[in-house]
Design a protein around this motif. Sequence first.
Motif, PDB file in Angstrom:
ATOM      1  N   LEU A 179      -7.446   3.065  -3.694  1.00 61.07           N
ATOM      2  CA  LEU A 179      -8.011   1.859  -4.278  1.00 61.07           C
ATOM      3  C   LEU A 179      -9.367   2.274  -4.833  1.00 61.07           C
ATOM      4  N   HIS A 180      -9.568   2.063  -6.120  1.00 67.51           N
ATOM      5  CA  HIS A 180     -10.782   2.543  -6.776  1.00 67.51           C
ATOM      6  C   HIS A 180     -12.021   2.213  -5.950  1.00 67.51           C
ATOM      7  N   PRO A 181     -12.851   3.176  -5.667  1.00 64.95           N
ATOM      8  CA  PRO A 181     -12.972   4.491  -6.294  1.00 64.95           C
ATOM      9  C   PRO A 181     -12.505   5.666  -5.434  1.00 64.95           C
ATOM     10  N   ALA A 182     -11.691   5.437  -4.370  1.00 65.60           N
ATOM     11  CA  ALA A 182     -11.375   6.560  -3.478  1.00 65.60           C
ATOM     12  C   ALA A 182     -10.028   6.402  -2.784  1.00 65.60           C
ATOM     13  N   ALA A 183      -9.519   7.550  -2.314  1.00 66.78           N
ATOM     14  CA  ALA A 183      -8.332   7.544  -1.457  1.00 66.78           C
ATOM     15  C   ALA A 183      -8.720   6.907  -0.118  1.00 66.78           C
ATOM     16  N   ARG A 184      -7.742   6.347   0.585  1.00 67.11           N
ATOM     17  CA  ARG A 184      -7.991   5.633   1.842  1.00 67.11           C
ATOM     18  C   ARG A 184      -7.277   6.322   3.002  1.00 67.11           C
ATOM     19  N   SER A 185      -7.741   6.059   4.211  1.00 65.12           N
ATOM     20  CA  SER A 185      -7.119   6.643   5.401  1.00 65.12           C
ATOM     21  C   SER A 185      -6.391   5.593   6.234  1.00 65.12           C
ATOM     22  N   TYR A 186      -6.191   4.397   5.685  1.00 68.39           N
ATOM     23  CA  TYR A 186      -5.524   3.320   6.407  1.00 68.39           C
ATOM     24  C   TYR A 186      -4.142   3.744   6.906  1.00 68.39           C
ATOM     25  N   ASN A 187      -3.765   3.208   8.038  1.00 70.82           N
ATOM     26  CA  ASN A 187      -2.426   3.383   8.570  1.00 70.82           C
ATOM     27  C   ASN A 187      -2.014   2.017   9.113  1.00 70.82           C
ATOM     28  N   GLN A 188      -1.233   1.288   8.319  1.00 70.53           N
ATOM     29  CA  GLN A 188      -0.835  -0.067   8.666  1.00 70.53           C
ATOM     30  C   GLN A 188       0.604  -0.059   9.184  1.00 70.53           C
ATOM     31  N   SER A 189       0.839  -0.756  10.275  1.00 68.40           N
ATOM     32  CA  SER A 189       2.131  -0.726  10.964  1.00 68.40           C
ATOM     33  C   SER A 189       2.818  -2.090  10.874  1.00 68.40           C
ATOM     34  N   TRP A 190       4.110  -2.082  10.518  1.00 63.05           N
ATOM     35  CA  TRP A 190       4.936  -3.289  10.392  1.00 63.05           C
ATOM     36  C   TRP A 190       5.931  -3.323  11.544  1.00 63.05           C
ATOM     37  N   ASP A 191       6.022  -4.452  12.259  1.00 67.09           N
ATOM     38  CA  ASP A 191       6.941  -4.566  13.390  1.00 67.09           C
ATOM     39  C   ASP A 191       8.148  -5.454  13.090  1.00 67.09           C
ATOM     40  N   GLY A 192       8.373  -5.760  11.823  1.00 68.08           N
ATOM     41  CA  GLY A 192       9.471  -6.637  11.431  1.00 68.08           C
ATOM     42  C   GLY A 192       8.998  -8.050  11.156  1.00 68.08           C
ATOM     43  N   THR A 193       7.773  -8.363  11.598  1.00 64.55           N
ATOM     44  CA  THR A 193       7.211  -9.699  11.418  1.00 64.55           C
ATOM     45  C   THR A 193       5.800  -9.666  10.842  1.00 64.55           C
ATOM     46  N   ALA A 194       4.970  -8.741  11.332  1.00 69.85           N
ATOM     47  CA  ALA A 194       3.562  -8.734  10.962  1.00 69.85           C
ATOM     48  C   ALA A 194       3.018  -7.308  10.847  1.00 69.85           C
ATOM     49  N   TRP A 195       1.937  -7.170  10.065  1.00 68.77           N
ATOM     50  CA  TRP A 195       1.223  -5.904   9.930  1.00 68.77           C
ATOM     51  C   TRP A 195       0.091  -5.838  10.944  1.00 68.77           C
ATOM     52  N   SER A 196      -0.184  -4.652  11.446  1.00 68.56           N
ATOM     53  CA  SER A 196      -1.345  -4.404  12.302  1.00 68.56           C
ATOM     54  C   SER A 196      -1.899  -3.030  11.937  1.00 68.56           C
ATOM     55  N   MET A 197      -3.131  -2.777  12.325  1.00 71.84           N
ATOM     56  CA  MET A 197      -3.735  -1.469  12.076  1.00 71.84           C
ATOM     57  C   MET A 197      -3.388  -0.550  13.239  1.00 71.84           C
ATOM     58  N   THR A 198      -3.171   0.698  12.901  1.00 73.71           N
ATOM     59  CA  THR A 198      -2.941   1.721  13.911  1.00 73.71           C
ATOM     60  C   THR A 198      -3.900   2.865  13.588  1.00 73.71           C
ATOM     61  N   GLN A 199      -3.824   3.963  14.283  1.00 77.34           N
ATOM     62  CA  GLN A 199      -4.759   5.071  14.079  1.00 77.34           C
ATOM     63  C   GLN A 199      -4.760   5.518  12.623  1.00 77.34           C
ATOM     64  N   ASN A 200      -5.959   5.626  12.029  1.00 77.37           N
ATOM     65  CA  ASN A 200      -6.092   6.091  10.653  1.00 77.37           C
ATOM     66  C   ASN A 200      -5.660   7.542  10.519  1.00 77.37           C
ATOM     67  N   LEU A 201      -5.343   7.938   9.276  1.00 79.13           N
ATOM     68  CA  LEU A 201      -5.100   9.343   8.979  1.00 79.13           C
ATOM     69  C   LEU A 201      -6.362  10.137   9.303  1.00 79.13           C
ATOM     70  N   LEU A 202      -6.217  11.418   9.551  1.00 79.15           N
ATOM     71  CA  LEU A 202      -7.384  12.263   9.836  1.00 79.15           C
ATOM     72  C   LEU A 202      -8.240  12.458   8.592  1.00 79.15           C
TER      73      LEU A 202
END
Length: 173
Positions: free
Chosen positions: A129-152
């Motif tokens: 997402l401008h202006p940089a790459a992201r380290s997000y790690n979003q997890s889907w459980d079939g119903t909702a998204w949550s954050m999990t451990q980011n990429l290194l």
Amino acid sequence: WATGTDNPRSIDFSTSMGTQNAAVTMGGKASSPSIANFKCTQFYDGTSWTAKNSLSTGRYASSGVGTQNSALAFGGYCSNPPNGYQVGCAQTEEWDGTNWSTKQNLLFAVGSGNSAGTTNDALMIGGYLHPAARSYNQSWDGTAWSMTQNLLASAARFGSGGSGNAAIAAKGY
């Protein structure tokens, strides 16, 4: 490798999943952008392409998991604004084999990331997402998204695979 039937749409940045003889592709960007071009859904049966019901939200450089009968499309870019920077999509849509339905949005809108898993256990990994790459790690459980451990390290446009709880990401951009 062998040559198969060409896709009748001239697109790039589409999202595909499934198997060699039961694949689905959706979204994508044509050389002359129009949001209508970003919504198309097509099936490939190993021989030919068939148009199916379109995504609700046009997008390109999105992520997705699943099969022809059960798929999930999430993230990507929704439009090309005049300033040239992509607008991230937070929308998540689920495919039931016939139609797309809207689900809970990603926590962070991002495109050019990657994915792993199934429609009930998926990851949206990294992205740009401008202006940089992201380290997000979003997890889907079939119903909702949550954050999990980011990429290194922040990353976009890379390879990934695996399941929602045991994935690999091979850094790209």
